[in-house]
Design a protein around this motif. Structure first.
Motif, PDB file in Angstrom:
ATOM      1  N   SER A 239      34.348  49.438  44.800  1.00 39.86           N
ATOM      2  CA  SER A 239      34.649  48.766  46.066  1.00 39.86           C
ATOM      3  C   SER A 239      35.193  49.728  47.110  1.00 39.86           C
ATOM      4  O   SER A 239      34.803  49.689  48.283  1.00 39.86           O
ATOM      5  CB  SER A 239      35.647  47.625  45.828  1.00 39.86           C
ATOM      6  OG  SER A 239      35.144  46.702  44.890  1.00 39.86           O
ATOM      7  N   LEU A 240      36.112  50.608  46.685  1.00 37.85           N
ATOM      8  CA  LEU A 240      36.709  51.566  47.615  1.00 37.85           C
ATOM      9  C   LEU A 240      35.752  52.694  47.976  1.00 37.85           C
ATOM     10  O   LEU A 240      35.886  53.300  49.041  1.00 37.85           O
ATOM     11  CB  LEU A 240      37.975  52.174  47.002  1.00 37.85           C
ATOM     12  CG  LEU A 240      39.199  51.262  46.894  1.00 37.85           C
ATOM     13  CD1 LEU A 240      40.309  51.972  46.132  1.00 37.85           C
ATOM     14  CD2 LEU A 240      39.688  50.839  48.266  1.00 37.85           C
TER      15      LEU A 240
ATOM     16  N   ILE B  72      41.993  47.378  50.907  1.00 38.03           N
ATOM     17  CA  ILE B  72      40.625  47.270  50.380  1.00 38.03           C
ATOM     18  C   ILE B  72      39.561  47.248  51.477  1.00 38.03           C
ATOM     19  O   ILE B  72      38.423  47.663  51.242  1.00 38.03           O
ATOM     20  CB  ILE B  72      40.462  46.038  49.474  1.00 38.03           C
ATOM     21  CG1 ILE B  72      40.764  44.741  50.235  1.00 38.03           C
ATOM     22  CG2 ILE B  72      41.329  46.169  48.240  1.00 38.03           C
ATOM     23  CD1 ILE B  72      40.435  43.476  49.439  1.00 38.03           C
TER      24      ILE B  72
ATOM     25  N   MET C 298      37.293  48.321  41.416  1.00 40.37           N
ATOM     26  CA  MET C 298      37.844  48.803  42.675  1.00 40.37           C
ATOM     27  C   MET C 298      37.405  50.228  42.987  1.00 40.37           C
ATOM     28  O   MET C 298      37.376  50.621  44.153  1.00 40.37           O
ATOM     29  CB  MET C 298      39.373  48.702  42.662  1.00 40.37           C
ATOM     30  CG  MET C 298      39.881  47.269  42.707  1.00 40.37           C
ATOM     31  SD  MET C 298      39.015  46.230  43.936  1.00 40.37           S
ATOM     32  CE  MET C 298      39.321  47.101  45.468  1.00 40.37           C
TER      33      MET C 298
END
Length: 541
Positions: free
Chosen positions: A344-345, A114, A341
């Motif tokens: 986030s990524l 992450i 995510m």
């Protein structure tokens, strides 16, 4: 009332929120499942950036609860079905150092990187009422401080690391984690590999540990969580303390960090640039059939010969629940985790540098997307369309060459006064530079040494990696060397990329158009809004 000074900040925040909304709306059509709250626990090393990501997506209806309880607890909670996801710096070990089971049990999962970062050594050391802000330490000195072999700040080894600068007689108080910690595991894994005789004689055996051992009679103190380690060091009573935390903690607290000696003979701090350079030497498990797919072996990072490389650089991982029959997961929860995510990524990596982390290179973001897609494989009702990693706003991406890490290529060389036998430089540490100019600094020597010409190699020339400096002692050794200039050796680890899908770029094209429209219109809209507010206030008087 919004003051004129805050108007640009308000407009910027509105534009940022709009960008997040468009990014997620384009990826997830109106027909997709509703969101449901998800819960996770684990790492405090990466908690700073995870918390910001959570705050960013909350306005879009995603509710994520995260408890920074330490990586060990995060793995246990996930294994016991207490949480929907976990975050850890190290994979499951099979058995921990006490012989207890450290596995996910029957729960199916996958590791997903992450964010990257550096484990920093922050300290409080005041001399004549002023904080020392440019301390340098070799790996050998650090290992001996945290194994009670060096116990006073006036130790000759510390003076040697700082080119003869002597510090006052003051007991060293190491601050270590008292809970099960991935930060501790990373630190002790490095000591076990690079300073085995020092570490193993203290620990009593080989290997890493997540629970730092304290010896009776030592001045060493324990603190639970990275935040409490930082608080112990920054407290009024913290004079003489030194501890290990992710770089983001001293950055956010305004505290200095140790410049650590690397194999090339330079003392460097864990900026996003130096971490990016170091991690080009990480070996990533690329066996997709392995449970440990995408986990890393950091031996090459510890010994990276580039003058810019920070030796204690690493990754943090999410434990993704991939089982079709996972008893905690529903379609709505999987959709929430997918979209959280995805942000986030993709967009979320852009904030890594200023927070004290280092963004993931494209190949690991792409591999992360591959892992994330397993949620929709487990539940086909989860929407996973419009995910094109090459369109993400990530500072590591190099257009036209997806195997390179842009941050590693543009990372400035260290100043001459950061080399063994020179300096130390007078610049303060812990500023988390976000531009090459900031990262280059002035290179102003504190006592002796030369001032670099700016960016690029020290003195404006190609930096010669002598291969002649012992990273444990900081002393010259016999042997030749190789040239390490510019982007040499700065290629990302090769991870297979999957082909783009038709229509993937639509959401990003829309996002770019709306962002451009917002930038053009925001000043005028803002001006009209605030003029109307002013008229209303005048009419009320």
């Amino acid at each position: 009332m919004i003051t004129s000074a805050r108007k640009p900040l308000v407009l910027s925040a509105l534009i940022g929120a709009l960008a997040v909304a468009v990014l997620l709306a384009g990826a997830r059509p109106a027909s997709a499942a509703a969101y449901a709250q998800i819960e996770g626990s684990g790492s405090t090393w990466s908690q700073g950036i995870v918390s910001q990501w959570i705050a960013k997506v909350s306005d879009n209806g995603m509710k994520i609860a995260y408890n920074g309880a330490g990586s060990s607890q995060g793995r246990k909670d996930f294994a016991n079905n207490v949480t929907d996801f976990g975050i850890t710096e190290i994979p499951y070990q099979g058995k921990d150092e006490f012989g207890n089971v450290d596995t996910a049990g029957s729960r199916e999962y996958a590791y997903m990187p992450i964010v990257a970062g550096g484990t920093a050594f922050t300290y409080q050391l005041n001399v004549a009422g002023k904080q020392v802000e440019n301390l340098r330490l070799s790996g050998d000195t650090i290992a001996k401080i945290f194994t009670n072999k060096i116990t006073n700040w006036n130790d000759p080894a510390i003076a040697k690391d700082n080119n003869g600068r002597k510090l006052p007689s003051l007991p060293i108080v190491p601050v270590v984690r008292s809970d099960g910690s991935g930060t501790t595991a990373q630190f002790t894994a490095w000591m076990d590999k690079m300073h085995s005789s020092v570490w193993r004689s203290y620990f009593g055996r080989s290997g890493l540990t997540s629970y730092y051992p304290k010896k009776p009679g030592s001045k060493m103190i324990g603190a639970s969580g990275s935040d409490q380690v930082m608080n112990s060091i920054s407290a009024k009573s913290g004079q003489g303390t030194i501890g290990y935390v992710e770089y983001s903690y001293p950055v956010n607290k305004g505290y200095p960090v140790v410049k650590m000696l690397n194999k090339a003979g330079y003392f460097v701090e864990p900026t996003q640039y130096n971490v990016a350079v170091a991690l080009t030497r990480a070996k990533i498990n690329q066996d997709k059939s392995s449970q440990n797919y995408l986990t890393s072996i950091l031996d090459g990072v510890y010994t990276a010969s580039d003058p810019r490389a920070y030796p204690l650089s690493s990754y943090s991982y999410m434990l993704l629940p991939t089982g079709k029959e996972d008893r905690r997961m529903t379609t709505a929860k999987r959709q929430t985790l997918t979209d959280f995510m995805f942000y986030s990524l993709c967009q979320g990596q852009n904030s890594a540098g200023k927070l004290g982390y280092s963004p993931l290179p494209l190949n690991l973001v792409q591999a992360g997307f591959t892992q994330l897609k397993k949620l929709s494989t487990a539940d086909p009702k989860v929407n996973f369309t419009n995910r094109d990693v090459t369109q993400c706003n990530n500072p590591t991406f190099t257009k036209g060459n997806l195997s390179k890490n842009h941050l590693a290529e543009i990372a400035p060389q260290p100043a001459k006064c950061d080399k063994v036998g020179a300096g130390p430089c007078g610049d303060a540490t812990g500023a988390a530079p976000t531009t090459v100019d900031q990262a280059s600094g002035s290179g102003k020597p504190a006592a002796g040494g030369d001032t670099p010409a700016g960016g690029g190699a020290p003195g404006g020339d190609a930096a010669v990696d002598p291969g002649t400096v012992d990273p444990e002692t900081g002393q010259p050794a016999a042997g030749g060397g190789e040239v390490a200039a510019g982007g040499v050796g700065s290629e990302a680890v090769p991870t297979e990329l999957v082909s783009s899908r038709a229509g993937d770029t639509k959401v990003f094209g829309a996002l770019a158009a709306i962002q451009l429209l917002a930038i053009v219109m925001a000043p005028g809209v803002g001006a009209v809004y605030f003029r109307r507010r002013a008229r209303k206030r005048q009419g009320a008087l």
